[in-house]
Scaffold this motif. Sequence first.
Motif, PDB file in Angstrom:
ATOM      1  N   TYR A   1       0.763   4.318  -2.686  1.00 49.80           N
ATOM      2  CA  TYR A   1       0.672   5.723  -2.283  1.00 49.80           C
ATOM      3  C   TYR A   1       1.797   6.533  -2.932  1.00 49.80           C
TER       4      TYR A   1
ATOM      5  N   TYR B   1       0.832  -1.209   0.000  1.00 47.92           N
ATOM      6  CA  TYR B   1       0.000   0.000   0.000  1.00 47.92           C
ATOM      7  C   TYR B   1       0.866   1.259   0.000  1.00 47.92           C
TER       8      TYR B   1
ATOM      9  N   VAL C   1     -10.338   7.348   3.209  1.00 45.37           N
ATOM     10  CA  VAL C   1     -10.702   6.068   2.591  1.00 45.37           C
ATOM     11  C   VAL C   1     -12.212   5.916   2.717  1.00 45.37           C
TER      12      VAL C   1
ATOM     13  N   LEU D   1      -4.268   1.111   4.738  1.00 46.97           N
ATOM     14  CA  LEU D   1      -4.303   2.198   3.756  1.00 46.97           C
ATOM     15  C   LEU D   1      -4.105   3.548   4.432  1.00 46.97           C
TER      16      LEU D   1
ATOM     17  N   HIS E   1      -9.677   0.064  -4.517  1.00 48.59           N
ATOM     18  CA  HIS E   1      -9.195  -1.232  -4.038  1.00 48.59           C
ATOM     19  C   HIS E   1     -10.383  -2.172  -3.903  1.00 48.59           C
TER      20      HIS E   1
ATOM     21  N   SER F   1      -0.676   4.051   5.549  1.00 48.22           N
ATOM     22  CA  SER F   1       0.246   4.240   4.424  1.00 48.22           C
ATOM     23  C   SER F   1       0.260   5.671   3.917  1.00 48.22           C
TER      24      SER F   1
ATOM     25  N   ALA G   1      -9.465   5.250  -1.931  1.00 50.65           N
ATOM     26  CA  ALA G   1      -8.524   5.974  -1.081  1.00 50.65           C
ATOM     27  C   ALA G   1      -8.017   7.186  -1.844  1.00 50.65           C
TER      28      ALA G   1
END
Length: 286
Positions: free
Chosen positions: A233, A229, A273, A265, A244, A268, A284
């Motif tokens: 990013y 993840y 999200v 997520l 996702h 990260s 995200a």
Amino acid sequence: MPYPIDPIVLSYVQAEQLQQAQKQGESSLELSPDLGISTITVQISEDGVTFPEGERLSWQQVQKIKRADVNCFVLNREGEIEPIRFFSEHTNRMCSLMPTRHTPTMLIAGFTMHRIVNIDPMEDTLKKVAAIAPLTGRVLDTATGLGYTAIEAARAATEVVTIEIDPGAHYIARQNPWSRDLFANPRITQLMGSSYDLVPTFEENSFDRIIHDPPVFSLAGDLYSGVFYRQLYRVLKRGGRLFHYIGDLNSKSAGTVTRGALKRLQESGFKRVVRHPEAFGVVAYK
């Protein structure tokens, strides 16, 4: 081996139509030779079915196709029908082109690569893409499969980079009439390899949209990891969006995976999200 160009590909759907026409005493039938994309006129007799270019099917072959609900078949030059499937030594999994009443899907190790219950695989694809509309600029598709996502994304994006780890999946896509644009559209760049290994080689901030539609967690757990993840990013541009696919967000079985994915997520770096239950995934934002 199948025809090199536009082979005849059939499923139980066409076999049912042929048997019905035979039962009703018809001498010809409008039939699709490519799983519903186009139609041709075939001739029907006591001996079997004759196609415009002279290819023939016996009624025994039609019955064999009719009985198969997890395989599409290609009619080869020798008049034999071959199931479209491939055992991948790379992944030690069997891949096959699985028919539905509409667009086919792919079956890998017993798992379908699209939703097929009360939804068509193409409709499933459109919901995923719509979740991060509008698609602009460069798009990364982390799991090619049959290429439906890449094909749809390329309608609006300037470039789609799509990654496939399994040579078996690539072979099945080659045989699937619905995947032709995957190999014909110059805006689609195909890479063979693991997304886990390839994404870290991409430049930072190089994609406007990412569609991450990995196999189920049990088949590809590394693609649900915080390490991966963070790489997604890194390569996503500021203001970009990541879709996702996870599965039914409201199901008990997907609950644990969903909670873990949401947490990782956010850890990260993704600032927001959002759940998209209609697409069986989350979006995200960077």
